[in-house]
Scaffold this motif. Sequence first.
Motif, PDB file in Angstrom:
ATOM      1  N   THR A   1       1.200  -3.349  -4.813  1.00 24.34           N
ATOM      2  CA  THR A   1       1.862  -3.301  -3.502  1.00 24.34           C
ATOM      3  C   THR A   1       0.819  -3.378  -2.391  1.00 24.34           C
ATOM      4  OG1 THR A   1       3.469  -1.857  -4.574  1.00 24.34           O
ATOM      5  CG2 THR A   1       3.627  -2.057  -2.191  1.00 24.34           C
ATOM      6  N   ILE A   2      -0.314  -2.692  -2.597  1.00 24.49           N
ATOM      7  CA  ILE A   2      -1.405  -2.759  -1.608  1.00 24.49           C
ATOM      8  C   ILE A   2      -1.936  -4.187  -1.516  1.00 24.49           C
ATOM      9  CG2 ILE A   2      -3.725  -1.937  -1.009  1.00 24.49           C
ATOM     10  CD1 ILE A   2      -2.994   0.725  -2.381  1.00 24.49           C
ATOM     11  N   ARG A   3      -2.077  -4.856  -2.653  1.00 21.46           N
ATOM     12  CA  ARG A   3      -2.562  -6.256  -2.645  1.00 21.46           C
ATOM     13  C   ARG A   3      -1.613  -7.152  -1.838  1.00 21.46           C
ATOM     14  NH1 ARG A   3      -7.719  -6.229  -3.641  1.00 21.46           N
ATOM     15  NH2 ARG A   3      -8.271  -5.168  -5.551  1.00 21.46           N
ATOM     16  N   THR A   4      -0.315  -6.888  -1.938  1.00 19.63           N
ATOM     17  CA  THR A   4       0.655  -7.658  -1.144  1.00 19.63           C
ATOM     18  C   THR A   4       0.392  -7.463   0.347  1.00 19.63           C
ATOM     19  OG1 THR A   4       2.317  -7.427  -2.881  1.00 19.63           O
ATOM     20  CG2 THR A   4       3.125  -8.033  -0.702  1.00 19.63           C
ATOM     21  N   ALA A   5       0.150  -6.214   0.750  1.00 25.16           N
ATOM     22  CA  ALA A   5      -0.144  -5.924   2.165  1.00 25.16           C
ATOM     23  C   ALA A   5      -1.443  -6.604   2.595  1.00 25.16           C
ATOM     24  CB  ALA A   5      -0.228  -4.417   2.381  1.00 25.16           C
ATOM     25  N   LEU A   6      -2.431  -6.615   1.707  1.00 23.29           N
ATOM     26  CA  LEU A   6      -3.714  -7.273   2.019  1.00 23.29           C
ATOM     27  C   LEU A   6      -3.515  -8.779   2.168  1.00 23.29           C
ATOM     28  CD1 LEU A   6      -6.109  -5.311  -0.408  1.00 23.29           C
ATOM     29  CD2 LEU A   6      -5.747  -4.915   2.037  1.00 23.29           C
ATOM     30  N   ALA A   7      -2.632  -9.339   1.343  1.00 26.08           N
ATOM     31  CA  ALA A   7      -2.340 -10.778   1.429  1.00 26.08           C
ATOM     32  C   ALA A   7      -1.576 -11.109   2.715  1.00 26.08           C
ATOM     33  CB  ALA A   7      -1.544 -11.228   0.210  1.00 26.08           C
ATOM     34  N   MET A   8      -0.825 -10.130   3.245  1.00 29.25           N
ATOM     35  CA  MET A   8      -0.110 -10.332   4.509  1.00 29.25           C
ATOM     36  C   MET A   8      -1.047 -10.243   5.713  1.00 29.25           C
ATOM     37  SD  MET A   8       3.402  -8.148   3.840  1.00 29.25           S
ATOM     38  CE  MET A   8       4.088  -8.355   5.489  1.00 29.25           C
TER      39      MET A   8
ATOM     40  N   ALA B   1      -4.076  -0.448   4.826  1.00 24.06           N
ATOM     41  CA  ALA B   1      -2.813  -0.253   4.105  1.00 24.06           C
ATOM     42  C   ALA B   1      -2.983   0.899   3.108  1.00 24.06           C
ATOM     43  CB  ALA B   1      -2.425  -1.526   3.369  1.00 24.06           C
ATOM     44  N   VAL B   2      -2.086   1.868   3.181  1.00 21.73           N
ATOM     45  CA  VAL B   2      -2.179   3.074   2.341  1.00 21.73           C
ATOM     46  C   VAL B   2      -0.927   3.190   1.484  1.00 21.73           C
ATOM     47  CG1 VAL B   2      -2.386   5.589   2.341  1.00 21.73           C
ATOM     48  CG2 VAL B   2      -3.535   4.243   4.127  1.00 21.73           C
ATOM     49  N   SER B   3      -1.130   3.387   0.180  1.00 22.65           N
ATOM     50  CA  SER B   3      -0.001   3.655  -0.704  1.00 22.65           C
ATOM     51  C   SER B   3      -0.344   4.824  -1.612  1.00 22.65           C
ATOM     52  CB  SER B   3       0.355   2.421  -1.547  1.00 22.65           C
ATOM     53  OG  SER B   3       1.624   2.598  -2.155  1.00 22.65           O
ATOM     54  N   MET B   4       0.682   5.546  -2.010  1.00 26.89           N
ATOM     55  CA  MET B   4       0.500   6.725  -2.858  1.00 26.89           C
ATOM     56  C   MET B   4       1.402   6.601  -4.070  1.00 26.89           C
ATOM     57  SD  MET B   4       0.717   9.246   0.385  1.00 26.89           S
ATOM     58  CE  MET B   4      -0.450   9.004   1.733  1.00 26.89           C
ATOM     59  N   GLY B   5       0.830   6.772  -5.248  1.00 25.09           N
ATOM     60  CA  GLY B   5       1.642   6.643  -6.450  1.00 25.09           C
ATOM     61  C   GLY B   5       0.818   6.197  -7.642  1.00 25.09           C
TER      62      GLY B   5
ATOM     63  N   ALA C   1      -3.531  -7.232   6.067  1.00 22.79           N
ATOM     64  CA  ALA C   1      -4.262  -5.961   6.188  1.00 22.79           C
ATOM     65  C   ALA C   1      -5.704  -6.173   5.725  1.00 22.79           C
ATOM     66  CB  ALA C   1      -3.577  -4.877   5.359  1.00 22.79           C
ATOM     67  N   ASP C   2      -6.638  -5.379   6.267  1.00 25.40           N
ATOM     68  CA  ASP C   2      -8.071  -5.602   6.006  1.00 25.40           C
ATOM     69  C   ASP C   2      -8.582  -4.915   4.752  1.00 25.40           C
ATOM     70  OD1 ASP C   2      -8.849  -7.110   8.482  1.00 25.40           O
ATOM     71  OD2 ASP C   2      -7.937  -5.331   9.379  1.00 25.40           O
ATOM     72  N   ARG C   3      -8.089  -3.718   4.497  1.00 20.21           N
ATOM     73  CA  ARG C   3      -8.497  -3.001   3.288  1.00 20.21           C
ATOM     74  C   ARG C   3      -7.405  -2.018   2.917  1.00 20.21           C
ATOM     75  NH1 ARG C   3     -11.001   2.047   4.915  1.00 20.21           N
ATOM     76  NH2 ARG C   3     -11.426   2.005   7.151  1.00 20.21           N
ATOM     77  N   GLY C   4      -7.523  -1.484   1.699  1.00 18.82           N
ATOM     78  CA  GLY C   4      -6.496  -0.597   1.203  1.00 18.82           C
ATOM     79  C   GLY C   4      -7.029   0.768   0.822  1.00 18.82           C
ATOM     80  N   VAL C   5      -6.149   1.753   0.832  1.00 19.69           N
ATOM     81  CA  VAL C   5      -6.449   3.083   0.301  1.00 19.69           C
ATOM     82  C   VAL C   5      -5.312   3.428  -0.657  1.00 19.69           C
ATOM     83  CG1 VAL C   5      -6.732   5.534   0.800  1.00 19.69           C
ATOM     84  CG2 VAL C   5      -7.672   3.841   2.376  1.00 19.69           C
ATOM     85  N   HIS C   6      -5.674   3.746  -1.893  1.00 19.26           N
ATOM     86  CA  HIS C   6      -4.674   4.081  -2.914  1.00 19.26           C
ATOM     87  C   HIS C   6      -4.871   5.534  -3.340  1.00 19.26           C
ATOM     88  CE1 HIS C   6      -2.934   3.327  -7.216  1.00 19.26           C
ATOM     89  NE2 HIS C   6      -2.165   4.077  -6.476  1.00 19.26           N
ATOM     90  N   VAL C   7      -3.888   6.374  -3.034  1.00 18.97           N
ATOM     91  CA  VAL C   7      -3.914   7.758  -3.513  1.00 18.97           C
ATOM     92  C   VAL C   7      -3.229   7.746  -4.872  1.00 18.97           C
ATOM     93  CG1 VAL C   7      -3.286  10.146  -3.057  1.00 18.97           C
ATOM     94  CG2 VAL C   7      -3.837   8.621  -1.144  1.00 18.97           C
ATOM     95  N   LEU C   8      -4.041   7.862  -5.904  1.00 26.96           N
ATOM     96  CA  LEU C   8      -3.562   7.681  -7.277  1.00 26.96           C
ATOM     97  C   LEU C   8      -2.978   8.984  -7.814  1.00 26.96           C
ATOM     98  CD1 LEU C   8      -3.454   5.725  -9.722  1.00 26.96           C
ATOM     99  CD2 LEU C   8      -5.720   6.537 -10.347  1.00 26.96           C
ATOM    100  N   THR C   9      -1.685   8.953  -8.123  1.00 29.73           N
ATOM    101  CA  THR C   9      -1.034  10.121  -8.707  1.00 29.73           C
ATOM    102  C   THR C   9       0.232   9.681  -9.432  1.00 29.73           C
ATOM    103  OG1 THR C   9       0.042  12.256  -8.266  1.00 29.73           O
ATOM    104  CG2 THR C   9       0.177  10.617  -6.510  1.00 29.73           C
TER     105      THR C   9
END
Length: 261
Positions: free
Chosen positions: A81-88, A70-74, A90-98
């Motif tokens: 939001t990534i944690r929500t996807a992981l709880a649904m 799960a990838v989110s940018m922001g 998804a195996d791991r997350g990538v957060h592009v922090l900006t």
Amino acid sequence: GEGGGGWKAAMRVVVGIKRVIDYAAKIRVKPDGSGVDTANVKMSMNPFCEIAVEEAVRLKEKGLAKEVIAVSMGPQASQDTIRTALAMGADRGVHVLTDAKLQPLSIAKLFKSIVQREDPKIVLLGKQAIDDDCNQTGQMLAAIMDWSQGTFASQVAVADCQERVSVTREVDGGLETLSLKLPAVITTDLRLNEPRYATLPNIMKAKKKKIEKLTPEELGVDVSSQIEVLSVREPQARVGGKVLESVDELVDKLKNEAGVL
């Protein structure tokens, strides 16, 4: 993949998610007209992104995907939001922090960098976000990657060989079914599935799943805006309707009041 094709060589799926103002929240425009006020407003995952996550998790449950990223940018809060996807699921997350206000082309370029790192066969995105309604990122990503694309998907079926995917699209005239060569970008429409709710045990498990943090600079992408928003304003309040007595009266109103004939 591992092994010589077929079921063993299950693919990786990247799914994009965006943090937006909750669909049920009251939208307030800033007094200076520079944008929408997000202070003290409930934020949630974009509904079309929820559908994308659900479809990715279903591919894993069918044994067609080995990993869902799960990838989110922001901003920092996008991590929720990534944690929500992981709880649904998804195996791991990538957060592009900006904290930059990202536009579709910048997002597509960031996704391209992540796709080159992760090597997925499918990228699943919502067809559009309910805040800016752009409906551009999936198409732009497919173009700059030179990948197949299936937009507005209401059905997705991956072939057992994992070389092709059948995508049924909702178009103006009805339904259109495409057979796409993988890798492909797929954007999800409303009727693709009904996203699951994250259960409490899965919410707890999601806290232990890994979220990798990256920056646009690390991915080599310039996210400066190419488009300037001049003003944002609320739509005009609707005026009351009127019941007319005859077709002649309707024609008269359309001609003399509305000025459309």
